[in-house]
Write an enzyme that holds these catalytic residues in place. Structure first.
Site, PDB file in Angstrom:
ATOM      1  N   LEU A 160       0.836  -1.199   0.000  1.00  0.00           N
ATOM      2  CA  LEU A 160       0.000   0.000   0.000  1.00  0.00           C
ATOM      3  C   LEU A 160       0.876   1.256   0.000  1.00  0.00           C
ATOM      4  O   LEU A 160       2.073   1.183   0.257  1.00  0.00           O
ATOM      5  CB  LEU A 160      -0.904  -0.010   1.229  1.00  0.00           C
ATOM      6  CG  LEU A 160      -1.780  -1.254   1.412  1.00  0.00           C
ATOM      7  CD1 LEU A 160      -2.651  -1.118   2.653  1.00  0.00           C
ATOM      8  CD2 LEU A 160      -2.659  -1.498   0.196  1.00  0.00           C
ATOM      9  N   THR A 219       6.433   0.669   2.263  1.00  0.00           N
ATOM     10  CA  THR A 219       7.406   1.432   3.060  1.00  0.00           C
ATOM     11  C   THR A 219       6.612   2.328   4.003  1.00  0.00           C
ATOM     12  O   THR A 219       5.914   3.246   3.552  1.00  0.00           O
ATOM     13  CB  THR A 219       8.308   2.295   2.156  1.00  0.00           C
ATOM     14  OG1 THR A 219       8.932   1.448   1.198  1.00  0.00           O
ATOM     15  CG2 THR A 219       9.361   3.013   2.976  1.00  0.00           C
ATOM     16  N   LYS A 235      15.317   0.110   5.681  1.00  0.00           N
ATOM     17  CA  LYS A 235      14.880   0.683   4.396  1.00  0.00           C
ATOM     18  C   LYS A 235      14.995   2.215   4.421  1.00  0.00           C
ATOM     19  O   LYS A 235      15.501   2.826   3.478  1.00  0.00           O
ATOM     20  CB  LYS A 235      13.434   0.241   4.130  1.00  0.00           C
ATOM     21  CG  LYS A 235      12.679   0.988   3.064  1.00  0.00           C
ATOM     22  CD  LYS A 235      13.046   0.567   1.677  1.00  0.00           C
ATOM     23  CE  LYS A 235      12.331   1.444   0.647  1.00  0.00           C
ATOM     24  NZ  LYS A 235      12.739   1.199  -0.704  1.00  0.00           N
TER      25      LYS A 235
HETATM   26  P1  NAD Z   1       0.786   2.760  -5.791  1.00  0.00           P
HETATM   27  O1  NAD Z   1       0.127   4.000  -5.304  1.00  0.00           O
HETATM   28  O2  NAD Z   1       1.050   2.591  -7.246  1.00  0.00           O
HETATM   29  O3  NAD Z   1      -0.107   1.472  -5.364  1.00  0.00           O
HETATM   30  C1  NAD Z   1      -0.795   1.362  -4.150  1.00  0.00           C
HETATM   31  C2  NAD Z   1      -2.081   0.575  -4.417  1.00  0.00           C
HETATM   32  O4  NAD Z   1      -2.740   0.349  -3.165  1.00  0.00           O
HETATM   33  C3  NAD Z   1      -3.089   1.323  -5.299  1.00  0.00           C
HETATM   34  O5  NAD Z   1      -3.471   0.489  -6.380  1.00  0.00           O
HETATM   35  C4  NAD Z   1      -4.261   1.620  -4.348  1.00  0.00           C
HETATM   36  O6  NAD Z   1      -5.513   1.585  -5.011  1.00  0.00           O
HETATM   37  C5  NAD Z   1      -4.126   0.479  -3.367  1.00  0.00           C
HETATM   38  N1  NAD Z   1      -4.754   0.717  -2.070  1.00  0.00           N
HETATM   39  C6  NAD Z   1      -4.606   1.796  -1.244  1.00  0.00           C
HETATM   40  N2  NAD Z   1      -5.313   1.598  -0.109  1.00  0.00           N
HETATM   41  C7  NAD Z   1      -5.898   0.374  -0.217  1.00  0.00           C
HETATM   42  C8  NAD Z   1      -6.737  -0.399   0.627  1.00  0.00           C
HETATM   43  N3  NAD Z   1      -7.136   0.049   1.820  1.00  0.00           N
HETATM   44  N4  NAD Z   1      -7.163  -1.590   0.189  1.00  0.00           N
HETATM   45  C9  NAD Z   1      -6.779  -2.064  -1.012  1.00  0.00           C
HETATM   46  N5  NAD Z   1      -5.988  -1.398  -1.865  1.00  0.00           N
HETATM   47  C10 NAD Z   1      -5.550  -0.187  -1.463  1.00  0.00           C
HETATM   48  O7  NAD Z   1       2.115   2.597  -4.937  1.00  0.00           O
HETATM   49  P2  NAD Z   1       3.428   1.758  -5.344  1.00  0.00           P
HETATM   50  O8  NAD Z   1       4.330   2.567  -6.183  1.00  0.00           O
HETATM   51  O9  NAD Z   1       2.980   0.405  -5.773  1.00  0.00           O
HETATM   52  O10 NAD Z   1       4.153   1.683  -3.909  1.00  0.00           O
HETATM   53  C11 NAD Z   1       3.680   0.823  -2.887  1.00  0.00           C
HETATM   54  C12 NAD Z   1       4.643   0.891  -1.727  1.00  0.00           C
HETATM   55  O11 NAD Z   1       5.943   0.449  -2.159  1.00  0.00           O
HETATM   56  C13 NAD Z   1       4.857   2.288  -1.142  1.00  0.00           C
HETATM   57  O12 NAD Z   1       4.921   2.198   0.245  1.00  0.00           O
HETATM   58  C14 NAD Z   1       6.187   2.741  -1.745  1.00  0.00           C
HETATM   59  O13 NAD Z   1       6.876   3.658  -0.914  1.00  0.00           O
HETATM   60  C15 NAD Z   1       6.927   1.419  -1.830  1.00  0.00           C
HETATM   61  N6  NAD Z   1       7.966   1.380  -2.869  1.00  0.00           N
HETATM   62  C16 NAD Z   1       7.707   1.876  -4.102  1.00  0.00           C
HETATM   63  C17 NAD Z   1       8.708   1.834  -5.081  1.00  0.00           C
HETATM   64  C18 NAD Z   1       8.445   2.376  -6.482  1.00  0.00           C
HETATM   65  O14 NAD Z   1       9.415   2.520  -7.242  1.00  0.00           O
HETATM   66  N7  NAD Z   1       7.184   2.646  -6.845  1.00  0.00           N
HETATM   67  C19 NAD Z   1       9.958   1.283  -4.772  1.00  0.00           C
HETATM   68  C20 NAD Z   1      10.179   0.736  -3.517  1.00  0.00           C
HETATM   69  C21 NAD Z   1       9.160   0.800  -2.558  1.00  0.00           C
END
Ligand code: NAD
Length: 300
Positions: free
Chosen positions: A65, A96, A171
Site C-alpha cells: 500500500l 514502506t 529501508k
Molecule cells: P501505488 O500508489 O502505485 O499502489 C498502491 C495501491 O494500493 C493502489 O493500487 C491503491 O488503489 C491500493 N490501495 C490503497 N489503499 C488500499 C486499501 N485500503 N485496500 C486495497 N488497496 C488499497 O504505490 P506503489 O508505487 O505500488 O508503492 C507501494 C509501496 O511500495 C509504497 O509504500 C512505496 O513507498 C513502496 N515502494 C515503491 C517503489 C516504487 O518505485 N514505486 C519502490 C520501492 C518501494
C-alpha cells in the site's frame, strides 16, 4: 501450495502479484481501484469484493500500500482486518511505512496468533517486474524461514534486518543515504561543469576515485552521461521525487522519535520538498540535478 491473498495492486503490487501467478500460486486479490483488480484477474488471480473477504482462510496475506496511514487503516482501522485473518497465517507487509506503525501492526497480529513480517522492498518497478527485488525483513527468523520461498518468487535478495520494524528502519536509513549521495553527486557534477568540465569525463574520473558512489556509477543524474537511466529520458520513470520525499519524512520521524541527529538527512528532505514544490513531484528523484540548473544551461 499455500493460499495467498495480495492487497494493493499498484505500480509495485501488480508485478509482484504477477510473479506469484507465474509461479502457479493460487492468488486472491483486492485493490480499491477496479482497474488494478482487472489486470490481475486477467493474469489468473481470483477477485474478491473487499479486503475482509480477501483474507478469509488465507495462509499468507501480502500487502503493498502507499503509506503508513493506509496500512494502519487496513489492518487496525474500521474493518479491523487483523481480526479476519486466521491465527497461524503469515502477513507480509511490503509497503514502506514508519517503523512505529509496523510495530503496532506486529503487536496486534501477535496478540491474535498471526505471524507478521515487515518486508519493505528495494529495486523499484523494474525489480518488481523482473522478480529481482530485495526484501528487507523485520520479525521472527522462524516466520521468515516459512515465508522465504514466497519472497524468493518476487525477489532475488532477502535480508533479515532484525525484530519487528527493523525492515522499515533499514529501508529508510538506506533511502536517506541514497538521497544524500544523489544530491551530493548532482552538486559535484554541477560544480565541475560550471567550471568547464565535461560531465562524462568528470563522472569517469570520480567513478574510480574517492567520490565514487551508486548514484554516480549506476544512476547518473546528468542527462546523457549514461544510457538507460531516467536522466537520459527526461527524468521519466524510476523512483519518484514524492516517494523519496515520503521516505525522507519517515527517516525524520524516526530521528525525532529517538533524538537522533540527522543533519544531512534533514537537508536532503528540505531540498526534495523544494524540488517537489517546484512541480517535480512525479519526476524521477535524480531530477534533483535540475535544482542546480544555472541560467542558459541547455540540458533540460
Ligand atoms: P501505488 O500508489 O502505485 O499502489 C498502491 C495501491 O494500493 C493502489 O493500487 C491503491 O488503489 C491500493 N490501495 C490503497 N489503499 C488500499 C486499501 N485500503 N485496500 C486495497 N488497496 C488499497 O504505490 P506503489 O508505487 O505500488 O508503492 C507501494 C509501496 O511500495 C509504497 O509504500 C512505496 O513507498 C513502496 N515502494 C515503491 C517503489 C516504487 O518505485 N514505486 C519502490 C520501492 C518501494
Amino acid at each position: 501450495m499455500p493460499d495467498i491473498t495480495f492487497i494493493g495492486l499498484g505500480h509495485m503490487g501488480a508485478p509482484m502479484a504477477a510473479n506469484l501467478l507465474k509461479a502457479d500460486f493460487p492468488l486472491k486479490v483486492f485493490d480499491l481501484a477496479p482497474a488494478a483488480m482487472q489486470t490481475a484477474v486477467q493474469l489468473g488471480a481470483m477477485p474478491t469484493p473487499n479486503a475482509l473477504h480477501a483474507v478469509m482462510n488465507a495462509d499468507i496475506v501480502i500487502s503493498m500500500l502507499p503509506a503508513s496511514q493506509h496500512v494502519e487503516g487496513l489492518y487496525l482501522g474500521e474493518g479491523r482486518l487483523i481480526h479476519a485473518i486466521s491465527p497461524g497465517a503469515i502477513v507480509l507487509e511490503c509497503s514502506t511505512i514508519s517503523p512505529e506503525v509496523a510495530r503496532k501492526v506486529h503487536a496486534a497480529a501477535k496478540a491474535r496468533g498471526i505471524h507478521m513480517l515487515d518486508a519493505p522492498v528495494s529495486g523499484g518497478t523494474a525489480g518488481a517486474a523482473a522478480g529481482t527485488l530485495t526484501f528487507i525483513v523485520g520479525g521472527e527468523a522462524s516466520d521468515l524461514a516459512t515465508a522465504r520461498p514466497i519472497l524468493e518468487k518476487m525477489g532475488k535478495n532477502v535480508f533479515h534486518a532484525g525484530g519487528p520494524g527493523a525492515g522499515q528502519v533499514a529501508k529508510i536509513a538506506n533511502n536517506m543515504l541514497l538521497a544524500i549521495h544523489m544530491i551530493g553527486t548532482a552538486e559535484a557534477l554541477n560544480l565541475g561543469v560550471a567550471n568547464g568540465l565535461d560531465p562524462k569525463v568528470l563522472s569517469d574520473i570520480m567513478r574510480v576515485s574517492s567520490g565514487g558512489n551508486w548514484s554516480l556509477e549506476k544512476y547518473n543524474p546528468w542527462p546523457g552521461v549514461m544510457n538507460d537511466v531516467p536522466a537520459s529520458r527526461d527524468y521519466q520513470g524510476g523512483f519518484g521525487v514524492d516517494l523519496m520525499l515520503k521516505d525522507l519524512g519517515l527517516a525524520m520521524e524516526a530521528a525525532l522519535a529517538t533524538r537522533t541527529s540527522t543533519p544531512l538527512g534533514a537537508a536532503a528532505r528540505s531540498l526534495y520538498a523544494l524540488h517537489s514544490n517546484q512541480g517535480k513531484g512525479t519526476f524521477d528523484f535524480s531530477s534533483i540535478q535540475q535544482l542546480f540548473k544555472r541560467p542558459n544551461q541547455d540540458w533540460v
